[in-house]
Design an enzyme around this catalytic site. Structure first.
Site, mmCIF file in Angstrom:
data_model
loop_
_atom_site.group_PDB
_atom_site.id
_atom_site.type_symbol
_atom_site.label_atom_id
_atom_site.label_comp_id
_atom_site.label_asym_id
_atom_site.label_seq_id
_atom_site.Cartn_x
_atom_site.Cartn_y
_atom_site.Cartn_z
ATOM 1 C CB SER A 103 16.307 24.685 23.981
ATOM 2 O OG SER A 103 17.295 24.919 24.220
ATOM 3 C CG HIS A 151 13.386 21.578 22.442
ATOM 4 N ND1 HIS A 151 12.498 21.837 22.841
ATOM 5 C CD2 HIS A 151 14.844 21.684 24.008
ATOM 6 C CE1 HIS A 151 12.581 22.510 23.796
ATOM 7 N NE2 HIS A 151 13.789 22.345 24.482
ATOM 8 C CE LYS A 197 13.066 20.622 27.736
ATOM 9 N NZ LYS A 197 14.679 20.887 26.747
HETATM 10 C C1 LIG Z 1 15.301 20.786 28.932
HETATM 11 C C2 LIG Z 1 17.433 20.856 28.051
HETATM 12 C C3 LIG Z 1 17.924 19.235 28.305
HETATM 13 C C4 LIG Z 1 17.927 18.745 29.865
HETATM 14 O O1 LIG Z 1 16.443 18.143 29.500
HETATM 15 P P1 LIG Z 1 15.757 17.812 31.139
HETATM 16 O O2 LIG Z 1 15.265 16.701 31.273
HETATM 17 O O3 LIG Z 1 14.608 19.166 31.766
HETATM 18 O O4 LIG Z 1 16.675 18.018 32.316
HETATM 19 C C5 LIG Z 1 19.771 19.399 27.875
HETATM 20 N N1 LIG Z 1 19.064 19.322 26.506
HETATM 21 C C6 LIG Z 1 18.596 20.985 26.405
HETATM 22 C C7 LIG Z 1 18.741 20.832 24.033
HETATM 23 C C8 LIG Z 1 17.500 20.514 26.777
HETATM 24 O O5 LIG Z 1 16.733 21.805 26.119
#
Ligand SMILES: *Cc1c(COP(=O)(O)O)cnc(C)c1O
Length: 407
Positions: free
Chosen positions: A187, A215, A246
């Site tokens: 990320s 992602h 996301k």
């Molecule tokens: C954003 C993210 C999460 C968490 O996801 P949410 O639905 O926002 O809780 C988990 N793993 C990675 C790699 C992320 O970038």
């Protein structure tokens, strides 16, 4: 003075905040006044938004909004209970079935967030006699899940499958189970995890293979099916986590795998057991989003076209967009490496003042000396918006004497 500041009990927190202020990394939350869109208003100021994970513009897609409204009218605003008590609605099951079909797996369970999906899964499928082999840059929710499991944690160097194999050999004769775990897309740097190599290693050593595709969902693979599809590793990854927060545009996380994995998580994953399920509107929104991934793959193409254009222009201007002291991005996540934390935060603030929102990211989110601005592309940015942002970024960087420093 308020009561809180007079009382000494939390004085250590105030001291830490003072420290953050002194080193320039304290921040105030930026407040979005309208929609999560390519051009929107934060704190009353219009900006080109290069900070959101709304990769495909689904957070405000009319079909998703309609789906949310229709589900709210039909089923109300809340589910009223945790899934295992009385809070499993038909629409929750419909979403899980939809995702399982989309990902071509036996079964799926949806959690309240990607964070709880990771933490709840890792902590429940392993115990204190087991081993977790984890990439050093894996997401915080994996790390927390690993800690909660009480398994022994072995960290391998970033994307270094050979190092992962060394660690697997070290524990090969131990009786515990082994789990190999990586982000599909990292990320902070935007590079892609070596899911193919790690899955082959997991196979060789009889380890469980798990991928966090937060992602990668909606971004990599056919119609955004994720990193397992991107690498053609169907059937080789035991646990696939994705997020609904996301690219999917709403909120939630999911785990895909075998029927027994999902049934087990229904019985043992603590966020599933002890925290209330999504409002029906969220489930309906996500169902509509997967329909759009299946029917409008051109959105994903536009995302990648914008990514290649924007990153190409930044490189041409002389920016370090990763690949020198940090991994090179391979996805729409665009790190603009600055180095010093204070400088990165100053750069982010200066960009905001000139109408570009890019997140300043400093230690401890990224290693010391690798602070950066992180810029996120979406399918919905127009070329004119990207050009305006590029012009601003270059102008501000030059004014701050940064373009030489970072190139
Ligand atoms: C954003 C993210 C999460 C968490 O996801 P949410 O639905 O926002 O809780 C988990 N793993 C990675 C790699 C992320 O970038």
């Amino acid at each position: 003075m308020t009561q809180a500041t007079e009382r000494p009990q939390l004085a250590h927190l105030t001291a830490i905040l003072d420290e953050l202020r002194a080193n320039g990394t304290h921040f105030n939350l930026r407040i979005l006044d309208d929609q999560q869109a390519p051009v929107c208003h934060y704190d009353g100021k219009q900006v080109i938004n290069l900070a959101s994970n709304n990769y495909l513009g689904l957070a405000n897609h009319p079909k998703l909004i309609e789906a949310a409204l229709a589900a709210t009218r039909a089923f109300g605003v809340g589910s009223g209970a945790v899934r295992t008590i009385a809070g499993t609605m038909r629409i929750h099951m419909d979403l899980e079935e939809k995702i399982a079909r989309f990902k071509n797996v036996e079964a799926c369970v949806v959690f309240q967030s990607g964070f709880t999906a990771n933490a709840g899964t890792v902590s429940s499928i392993l115990g204190k006699d087991d081993f977790i082999l984890s990439d050093e840059l894996n997401h915080a929710s994996i790390i927390d899940g690993a800690r909660l499991s009480r398994a022994k944690i072995k960290v391998f160097r970033h994307k270094d499958a050979a190092h992962c194999e060394e660690l697997l050999q070290e524990v090969a004769n131990e009786p515990g189970r082994k789990l190999v775990i990586t982000d599909g897309v990292f990320s902070m740097d935007g590079d892609i995890g070596p899911v193919d190599k790690l899955a082959a290693l997991a196979e060789k050593y009889g380890a469980i293979m798990m991928v966090d595709d937060a992602h990668a969902s909606g971004v990599l693979g056919r119609n955004g099916r994720g990193s397992v599809d991107h690498f053609g590793m169907h059937g080789k990854v035991d646990v696939q986590v994705g997020t609904l927060s996301k690219a999917i545009g709403a909120l939630g996380g999911y785990v895909c795998g075998s029927k027994d994995l999902i049934d087990y998580l229904y019985h043992r994953a603590r966020p599933f057991l002890f925290s209330t399920s999504h409002p029906p509107s969220v489930a309906a929104t996500c169902i509509a989003a997967f329909d759009i991934l299946e029917r409008e793959p051109d959105r994903i193409q536009r995302l990648w076209d914008n990514t290649h254009y924007f990153q190409g222009e930044l490189k041409r201007a002389g920016f370090n967009v990763g690949g020198i002291t940090t991994p090179a991005t391979q996805t729409p996540i665009t790190p603009l490496i600055v180095g010093e934390s204070r400088k990165a935060m100053e750069f982010s603030r200066a960009l905001f003042d000139e109408g570009v929102l890019g997140t300043g990211i400093a230690f401890p989110t990224v290693p010391e000396g690798k602070a950066r601005i992180r810029l996120m592309l979406t399918s919905e940015h127009t070329k004119a918006q990207l050009d305006e942002a590029l012009e601003t970024i270059e102008r501000v960087a030059k004014r701050m004497g940064m373009l030489e420093a970072v190139s």
